[in-house]
Scaffold this motif. Structure first.
Motif, PDB file in Angstrom:
ATOM      1  N   ASP A  16       0.827  -1.212   0.000  1.00  0.00           N
ATOM      2  CA  ASP A  16       0.000   0.000   0.000  1.00  0.00           C
ATOM      3  C   ASP A  16       0.859   1.259   0.000  1.00  0.00           C
ATOM      4  OD1 ASP A  16      -2.329  -1.506  -0.025  1.00  0.00           O
ATOM      5  OD2 ASP A  16      -2.726  -1.262   2.127  1.00  0.00           O
ATOM      6  N   MET A  17       1.939   1.252   0.773  1.00  0.00           N
ATOM      7  CA  MET A  17       2.817   2.420   0.829  1.00  0.00           C
ATOM      8  C   MET A  17       3.482   2.680  -0.526  1.00  0.00           C
ATOM      9  SD  MET A  17       4.541   1.942   4.598  1.00  0.00           S
ATOM     10  CE  MET A  17       5.645   3.332   4.396  1.00  0.00           C
ATOM     11  N   ILE A  18       3.892   1.615  -1.191  1.00  0.00           N
ATOM     12  CA  ILE A  18       4.504   1.752  -2.519  1.00  0.00           C
ATOM     13  C   ILE A  18       3.481   2.329  -3.495  1.00  0.00           C
ATOM     14  CG2 ILE A  18       5.417   0.456  -4.490  1.00  0.00           C
ATOM     15  CD1 ILE A  18       6.659  -1.490  -2.363  1.00  0.00           C
ATOM     16  N   ARG A  19       2.282   1.747  -3.478  1.00  0.00           N
ATOM     17  CA  ARG A  19       1.225   2.232  -4.381  1.00  0.00           C
ATOM     18  C   ARG A  19       0.910   3.699  -4.107  1.00  0.00           C
ATOM     19  NH1 ARG A  19      -3.794   2.544  -3.329  1.00  0.00           N
ATOM     20  NH2 ARG A  19      -3.746   1.043  -1.638  1.00  0.00           N
ATOM     21  N   LEU A  20       0.771   4.058  -2.834  1.00  0.00           N
ATOM     22  CA  LEU A  20       0.450   5.440  -2.465  1.00  0.00           C
ATOM     23  C   LEU A  20       1.573   6.420  -2.820  1.00  0.00           C
ATOM     24  CD1 LEU A  20      -1.330   4.843   0.951  1.00  0.00           C
ATOM     25  CD2 LEU A  20      -2.371   5.660  -1.175  1.00  0.00           C
ATOM     26  N   ALA A  21       2.806   5.935  -2.873  1.00  0.00           N
ATOM     27  CA  ALA A  21       3.923   6.789  -3.252  1.00  0.00           C
ATOM     28  C   ALA A  21       4.013   6.981  -4.766  1.00  0.00           C
ATOM     29  CB  ALA A  21       5.244   6.197  -2.743  1.00  0.00           C
ATOM     30  N   LEU A  22       3.583   5.977  -5.528  1.00  0.00           N
ATOM     31  CA  LEU A  22       3.824   5.997  -6.974  1.00  0.00           C
ATOM     32  C   LEU A  22       2.630   6.395  -7.833  1.00  0.00           C
ATOM     33  CD1 LEU A  22       6.055   2.799  -7.274  1.00  0.00           C
ATOM     34  CD2 LEU A  22       6.731   5.169  -6.833  1.00  0.00           C
ATOM     35  N   VAL A  23       1.432   6.000  -7.452  1.00  0.00           N
ATOM     36  CA  VAL A  23       0.256   6.309  -8.271  1.00  0.00           C
ATOM     37  C   VAL A  23       0.031   7.820  -8.403  1.00  0.00           C
ATOM     38  CG1 VAL A  23      -2.264   6.086  -8.406  1.00  0.00           C
ATOM     39  CG2 VAL A  23      -0.842   4.067  -7.958  1.00  0.00           C
ATOM     40  N   PRO A  24       0.162   8.619  -7.328  1.00  0.00           N
ATOM     41  CA  PRO A  24      -0.069  10.063  -7.462  1.00  0.00           C
ATOM     42  C   PRO A  24       0.894  10.782  -8.426  1.00  0.00           C
ATOM     43  CG  PRO A  24      -0.219   9.437  -5.168  1.00  0.00           C
ATOM     44  CD  PRO A  24       0.318   8.245  -5.909  1.00  0.00           C
ATOM     45  N   VAL A  25       2.058  10.181  -8.692  1.00  0.00           N
ATOM     46  CA  VAL A  25       2.986  10.814  -9.639  1.00  0.00           C
ATOM     47  C   VAL A  25       2.807  10.266 -11.050  1.00  0.00           C
ATOM     48  CG1 VAL A  25       4.686  11.432  -7.882  1.00  0.00           C
ATOM     49  CG2 VAL A  25       4.906   9.248  -9.081  1.00  0.00           C
ATOM     50  N   GLY A  26       1.756   9.457 -11.251  1.00  0.00           N
ATOM     51  CA  GLY A  26       1.422   8.999 -12.598  1.00  0.00           C
ATOM     52  C   GLY A  26       1.925   7.622 -12.960  1.00  0.00           C
ATOM     53  N   PHE A  27       2.500   6.885 -12.012  1.00  0.00           N
ATOM     54  CA  PHE A  27       2.977   5.538 -12.306  1.00  0.00           C
ATOM     55  C   PHE A  27       1.812   4.553 -12.237  1.00  0.00           C
ATOM     56  CE2 PHE A  27       7.624   6.096 -10.637  1.00  0.00           C
ATOM     57  CZ  PHE A  27       7.784   7.195 -11.454  1.00  0.00           C
ATOM     58  N   THR A  28       1.875   3.511 -13.053  1.00  0.00           N
ATOM     59  CA  THR A  28       0.952   2.394 -12.961  1.00  0.00           C
ATOM     60  C   THR A  28       1.636   1.335 -12.103  1.00  0.00           C
ATOM     61  OG1 THR A  28       0.077   2.851 -15.159  1.00  0.00           O
ATOM     62  CG2 THR A  28      -0.310   0.641 -14.269  1.00  0.00           C
ATOM     63  N   VAL A  29       0.938   0.842 -11.087  1.00  0.00           N
ATOM     64  CA  VAL A  29       1.558  -0.092 -10.144  1.00  0.00           C
ATOM     65  C   VAL A  29       0.773  -1.398 -10.117  1.00  0.00           C
ATOM     66  CG1 VAL A  29       2.253  -0.454  -7.746  1.00  0.00           C
ATOM     67  CG2 VAL A  29       2.374   1.845  -8.737  1.00  0.00           C
ATOM     68  N   HIS A  30       1.478  -2.498 -10.360  1.00  0.00           N
ATOM     69  CA  HIS A  30       0.925  -3.844 -10.261  1.00  0.00           C
ATOM     70  C   HIS A  30       1.537  -4.457  -9.009  1.00  0.00           C
ATOM     71  CE1 HIS A  30      -0.410  -3.494 -14.458  1.00  0.00           C
ATOM     72  NE2 HIS A  30       0.723  -2.833 -14.608  1.00  0.00           N
TER      73      HIS A  30
END
Length: 121
Positions: A16-30
């Protein structure tokens, strides 16, 4: 720069922390919860960078890195190890297995984004 990321970690909180760090900057996270699940998610996926923990059940990070590097499609995909481990011996083992870089948890979200952008080219 928008990146496609695969993050493999057995901790739901860390995923969750990784997703929350990366999605807001436009990354797609699997996300995957261990190495075996990571290989399942990776099938048919073309990530720009893979993030993996080391200590996981079923298949640890070293086994996961080895399995990824055995796949022709992912031999050159950058892999960042994100772990609580910090020993030089484990870093060398990961590097020898094919890891591109090493980040110690807890991580700074901005530094993780910068590291991903750097290794993705």
């Amino acid at each position: 720069m928008s990146l496609n990321i695969l993050a493999v970690d057995d901790s739901r909180t860390m995923r969750d922390m990784i997703r929350l760090a990366l999605v807001p900057v436009g990354f797609t996270v699997h996300l995957a919860d261990d190495g075996l699940h990571g290989l399942e998610v990776l099938d048919g996926l073309e990530p720009d960078v893979i993030i993996t923990d080391i200590n996981m059940p079923r298949m640890d990070g070293f086994g996961f890195i080895d399995a990824v590097r055995d796949q022709d499609d992912h031999r050159a995909t950058p892999i960042l190890v994100l772990t609580t481990e910090s020993s030089a011996e484990l870093k060398m083992r990961a590097r020898n297995a094919g890891a591109t870089g090493w980040i110690v948890k807890p991580f700074d979200p901005a530094k993780l984004v910068k590291a991903l952008q750097m290794v993705a080219g």
